[in-house]
Design an enzyme around this catalytic site. Structure first.
Site, mmCIF file in Angstrom:
data_model
loop_
_atom_site.group_PDB
_atom_site.id
_atom_site.type_symbol
_atom_site.label_atom_id
_atom_site.label_comp_id
_atom_site.label_asym_id
_atom_site.label_seq_id
_atom_site.Cartn_x
_atom_site.Cartn_y
_atom_site.Cartn_z
ATOM 1 N N SER A 257 0.844 -1.195 0.000
ATOM 2 C CA SER A 257 0.000 0.000 0.000
ATOM 3 C C SER A 257 0.880 1.246 0.000
ATOM 4 O O SER A 257 2.099 1.170 0.027
ATOM 5 C CB SER A 257 -0.883 0.013 1.231
ATOM 6 O OG SER A 257 -0.101 0.359 2.356
ATOM 7 N N LYS A 258 0.208 2.359 -0.016
ATOM 8 C CA LYS A 258 0.921 3.635 -0.061
ATOM 9 C C LYS A 258 1.849 3.804 1.129
ATOM 10 O O LYS A 258 2.788 4.579 1.088
ATOM 11 C CB LYS A 258 -0.089 4.775 -0.080
ATOM 12 C CG LYS A 258 -0.828 4.809 -1.396
ATOM 13 C CD LYS A 258 -1.050 6.224 -1.859
ATOM 14 C CE LYS A 258 -1.540 6.224 -3.286
ATOM 15 N NZ LYS A 258 -2.768 6.953 -3.464
#
Ligand code: GLU
Length: 487
Positions: A257-258
């Site tokens: 994820s980010k």
């Protein structure tokens, strides 16, 4: 004919996982002489982000994952193909038409429950240890009540009316047969209060109307597929083949994820990962070729790609592997190509990019943005020689001999090219071999004098890049050190 599609929502940056999905759909279509379609799923109006479509098309076109049909980039962003529009927000009348069929056949119903009520029901269910789902209050409203409330303008959504206790089965081509009981499913909202369809409804209608034969997408959509499958059955439509790709994972085996830093395609390209290398890496992230080949051009991928060799377990995003693949592609560029590609990365620095610098960097770059950093590392002038190992080395008797010879010979040349530098080093070795100025005791002290480091790129290249004046200045700077070490 095979028709695959990539159907992103315009919600901002393109995650590398999305690009992988697009790539697999593309490769599969091309391999089978089919069509790859790009459809925009923009029905969630709350998540739209400006410029997403441009970002998306840029990512696809830079990586050469180019759609045959749907949204395309010509002079500007346009749509091409006979099954359009390919932007869901332009298809509202179509969804209206199909939802009407479901309402008329009793397979969908108006639901007037307020958000507050749904929230209370949900909280209650969670408190009782139940899986939250719609409690079915509006499933069986009378015709008159519905009409009344519609006439009154009450806000509503339209929900799928799932039969009770019915098994729904479908096949996932990667995972096999999957069966889910409707008791474990929710009466999915198909049309939202704003009149837009939900993803679940639009995706089914569109995949059918656009003649999609194969749906390759991320595993996060697997739990939704029973509902989609049921909709196909209700409409009496032939189901496409479904393939759900395992997530891309971080080192801790959690979905990438980010939080791992910027994992958008754009950020990788901005750092100087070559589009071909990124595509090559992503192809291998979830698919295993038959032999151990690791470097593939897009054309080779089209030939070799095989959906039967998709991994069922999540692949870990390994930046070192990506760096290695990228470095291979960088090494394969011609010097001129690399020069052009490096140029933007040097724009904001004080270093003037020269063919010599390109040469010096070529074998050392994992990605292009490292260029200035690496140079800085090797060429910075404000270093101090304090490492005990270096100091020890400089105490050798041969060091002052080497030092004086370097100054003498370098002062004599007009321009210090790498050829000249090489020649000088060779001469010094020849003339002072007897005094142990050779091999390591030739190169190491010279490198330390000039860069303050024991290792690095080719010494003669460094000398050329620094130039005669700078080399002499740096030698002058270490004068005391050489003298002191040898007192
Ligand atoms: N719009 C969905 C997404 O953003 C597409 C899922 C699908 O491929 O069905 O990922």
């Amino acid at each position: 004919m095979i028709r695959s599609r990539f159907a992103p929502s315009p919600t901002g940056d393109v995650h590398v996982g999305s690009l992988r999905t697009a790539l697999y759909n593309y490769l599969y279509a091309k391999k089978n002489n089919g069509s790859f379609i790009l459809r925009l799923e923009d029905t969630d109006r709350t998540r739209l982000k400006e410029n997403s479509v441009e970002t998306l098309l840029n990512a696809l076109y830079q990586t050469k994952i180019i759609p045959d049909e749907g949204l395309v980039l010509e002079e500007e962003i346009t749509q091409t193909g006979e099954k359009g529009p390919y932007i869901q927000s332009q298809r509202l009348p179509i969804y209206q038409n199909y939802i009407k069929k479901l309402i008329d056949s009793g397979n969908a119903y108006y639901c007037f429950c307020s958000k507050e009520r749904l929230e209370t029901v949900r909280e209650e269910q969670i408190k009782n240890g139940q899986t939250p789902k719609y409690d079915g209050r509006c499933r069986d409203l009378s015709e008159t009540e519905i009409k009344e409330r519609l006439d009154r303008g009450d806000e509503y959504v339209i929900r799928l009316k799932l039969p009770e206790n019915k098994d729904i089965s479908f096949k996932d081509e990667i995972r096999g047969d999957i069966t889910v009981n409707t008791n474990d499913l929710d009466d999915q909202v198909l049309i939202k209060a704003d009149g837009f369809p939900t993803y679940h409804f639009a995706v089914v209608v569109d995949d059918h109307l656009m003649g999609i034969t194969d749906i390759i997408r991320g595993e996060e959509w697997l739990p939704s597929t029973p509902k989609h499958s049921y909709l196909y059955e209700l409409f009496g439509w032939e189901k496409p083949r479904f393939y759900h790709l395992s997530n891309i994972l971080n080192k801790n085996r959690k979905k990438l994820s980010k939080r791992e830093g910027d994992v958008s395609v754009e950020s990788f390209l901005n750092k100087g990962y070559l589009p071909e290398a990124l595509v090559n890496y992503l192809a291998l992230l979830g698919w295993s070729p038959e032999d151990n080949q690791e470097i593939f051009s897009l054309e080779e991928l089209v030939k070799e790609f095989d959906l039967n060799r998709i991994n069922t377990t999540g692949a870990i995003f390994d930046i070192n592997k990506l760096n290695w693949i990228n470095s291979q592609y960088i090494k394969n560029l011609t010097d001129e190509e690399l020069f052009e590609k490096l140029r933007p990365f040097f724009k904001e620095t004080e270093i003037e990019l020269t063919p010599q610098i390109v040469n010096l960097l070529k074998d050392r770059l994992e990605y292009l943005a490292q260029g200035p950093e690496i140079l800085d590392e090797f060429l910075k002038s404000n270093f101090e020689i304090s490492d005990p190992e270096m100091l020890e080395l400089l105490k050798e008797d041969s060091v002052p001999i080497l030092y004086n010879a370097l100054i003498e010979k370098i002062s004599e040349v007009d321009e210090l090219t790498s050829e000249k530098a090489q020649k000088i080093l060779k001469e010094i070795q020849k003339e002072h071999k007897a005094e142990k100025v050779k091999g390591k005791m030739l190169y190491m002290p010279t490198r330390i004098f000039l860069t303050g480091q024991m290792h690095g790129p080719d010494l003669s290249l460094i000398m050329e890049v620094l130039g005669k004046e700078e080399v002499l200045a740096r030698l002058d700077k270490v004068k005391n050190l050489v003298e002191e070490s040898n007192e």
